[in-house]
Enzyme design. Structure first.
Site, mmCIF file in Angstrom:
data_model
loop_
_atom_site.group_PDB
_atom_site.id
_atom_site.type_symbol
_atom_site.label_atom_id
_atom_site.label_comp_id
_atom_site.label_asym_id
_atom_site.label_seq_id
_atom_site.Cartn_x
_atom_site.Cartn_y
_atom_site.Cartn_z
ATOM 1 N N PHE A 145 -15.434 4.053 6.955
ATOM 2 C CA PHE A 145 -14.060 4.412 6.581
ATOM 3 C C PHE A 145 -13.831 4.408 5.074
ATOM 4 C CE2 PHE A 145 -14.058 -0.190 7.628
ATOM 5 C CZ PHE A 145 -13.623 -0.713 6.422
ATOM 6 N N LYS A 165 0.826 -1.213 0.000
ATOM 7 C CA LYS A 165 0.000 0.000 0.000
ATOM 8 C C LYS A 165 0.865 1.270 0.000
ATOM 9 C CE LYS A 165 -4.061 -2.123 2.188
ATOM 10 N NZ LYS A 165 -5.042 -2.016 3.304
ATOM 11 N N GLU A 188 -9.709 -10.501 -7.583
ATOM 12 C CA GLU A 188 -8.762 -9.392 -7.422
ATOM 13 C C GLU A 188 -7.602 -9.489 -8.420
ATOM 14 O OE1 GLU A 188 -9.805 -8.832 -2.682
ATOM 15 O OE2 GLU A 188 -7.823 -9.591 -3.240
ATOM 16 N N TYR A 242 -12.485 -1.811 -3.786
ATOM 17 C CA TYR A 242 -13.004 -1.932 -2.415
ATOM 18 C C TYR A 242 -14.530 -1.824 -2.362
ATOM 19 C CZ TYR A 242 -8.410 -1.905 -0.151
ATOM 20 O OH TYR A 242 -7.152 -2.243 0.295
ATOM 21 N N HIS A 281 -2.234 -5.342 1.534
ATOM 22 C CA HIS A 281 -3.516 -6.028 1.330
ATOM 23 C C HIS A 281 -3.225 -7.457 0.919
ATOM 24 C CE1 HIS A 281 -7.484 -7.072 -0.256
ATOM 25 N NE2 HIS A 281 -6.817 -7.630 -1.257
ATOM 26 N N ASN A 326 -2.130 0.333 6.681
ATOM 27 C CA ASN A 326 -1.615 -0.924 7.240
ATOM 28 C C ASN A 326 -0.749 -1.737 6.274
ATOM 29 O OD1 ASN A 326 -3.703 -1.782 5.663
ATOM 30 N ND2 ASN A 326 -4.863 -2.774 7.290
ATOM 31 N N ARG A 370 2.495 -6.371 9.144
ATOM 32 C CA ARG A 370 1.767 -5.227 9.703
ATOM 33 C C ARG A 370 2.305 -4.841 11.078
ATOM 34 N NH1 ARG A 370 -4.204 -7.025 7.480
ATOM 35 N NH2 ARG A 370 -4.293 -5.589 5.702
HETATM 36 N N1 UDP Z 1 -9.829 -0.238 7.112
HETATM 37 C C1 UDP Z 1 -9.773 1.032 7.627
HETATM 38 N N2 UDP Z 1 -10.371 1.261 8.846
HETATM 39 C C2 UDP Z 1 -10.987 0.274 9.554
HETATM 40 C C3 UDP Z 1 -11.015 -1.025 9.008
HETATM 41 C C4 UDP Z 1 -10.428 -1.251 7.782
HETATM 42 O O1 UDP Z 1 -9.212 1.920 7.021
HETATM 43 O O2 UDP Z 1 -11.498 0.547 10.644
HETATM 44 C C5 UDP Z 1 -9.189 -0.464 5.815
HETATM 45 C C6 UDP Z 1 -7.810 -1.092 5.997
HETATM 46 O O3 UDP Z 1 -6.929 -0.523 5.025
HETATM 47 C C7 UDP Z 1 -8.085 -2.550 5.688
HETATM 48 C C8 UDP Z 1 -9.148 -2.424 4.595
HETATM 49 O O4 UDP Z 1 -9.957 -1.348 5.019
HETATM 50 O O5 UDP Z 1 -6.919 -3.215 5.270
HETATM 51 C C9 UDP Z 1 -9.990 -3.654 4.377
HETATM 52 O O6 UDP Z 1 -10.540 -4.069 5.598
HETATM 53 P P1 UDP Z 1 -10.636 -5.608 5.973
HETATM 54 O O7 UDP Z 1 -11.486 -5.709 7.194
HETATM 55 O O8 UDP Z 1 -11.061 -6.382 4.762
HETATM 56 O O9 UDP Z 1 -9.132 -5.981 6.391
HETATM 57 P P2 UDP Z 1 -7.960 -6.782 5.684
HETATM 58 O O10 UDP Z 1 -8.578 -7.894 4.887
HETATM 59 O O11 UDP Z 1 -7.208 -5.796 4.844
HETATM 60 O O12 UDP Z 1 -7.118 -7.291 6.834
#
Ligand code: UDP
Length: 143
Positions: A59, A11, A128, A51, A117, A114, A104
């Site tokens: 968010f 990212k 994807e 997304y 992805h 974070n 992470r």
């Molecule tokens: N995200 C965020 N705020 C939150 C939760 C998620 O910005 O409170 C963003 C974060 O970049 C995350 C992405 O949304 O990686 C997708 O969320 P998901 O729950 O799918 O997490 P991941 O699969 O990336 O661990």
């Protein structure tokens, strides 16, 4: 064990911190092979499409702002149980909750920024991968 492919993003936060190589090393050290890779700077439409499942989340706007804030690396990783293997080396979404030694935990700024992805299932990985790569751009690493 099943040989799978998964989709991964380095990212904007991690690219800005010059961590592409460090993160690619984590993939390779875990036995995952990079079978496609490129740098892209997402448009808002591309980020919103990628997304789309989070469209109703509070968010979402901030996530699109962040993902379009700078270039990213997109890659396809291949290996045994690649989807789960990549999720394990990534660590939890919130770096404060991520296990020590995960990408992470070591490199992410926050739950919003974070570092990486990774697809959460084989079906989402296929969707994807196809969002960013044509079949011809994938280079199977059978040997
Ligand atoms: N995200 C965020 N705020 C939150 C939760 C998620 O910005 O409170 C963003 C974060 O970049 C995350 C992405 O949304 O990686 C997708 O969320 P998901 O729950 O799918 O997490 P991941 O699969 O990336 O661990």
């Amino acid at each position: 064990m099943a040989i799978e492919r998964t989709f991964s993003i380095v990212k904007p936060d991690a690219v800005a911190k010059n961590l592409i190589g460090a993160i690619y090393s984590r993939f390779e050290n875990a036995g995952l092979k990079i079978v496609a890779s490129k740098m892209v700077h997402l448009s808002r439409a591309q980020a919103e499409g990628f997304y789309a499942e989070h469209k109703e989340r509070p968010f979402f706007g901030a996530l699109v702002d962040f993902m379009t804030s700078g270039p990213i690396m997109v890659q396809v990783l291949e290996g045994e149980n690649a989807v789960l293997a990549n999720r394990e080396i990534m660590g939890a979404t919130n770096p404060a909750e991520a296990a020590r030694g995960t990408i992470r935990s070591d490199f992410a700024n926050s739950i919003d920024e974070n570092a990486v992805h990774g697809s959460d299932a084989v079906a989402s990985a296929e969707r994807e991968i196809a969002y960013f790569f044509t079949e011809e751009e994938l280079c199977p690493r059978t040997r």
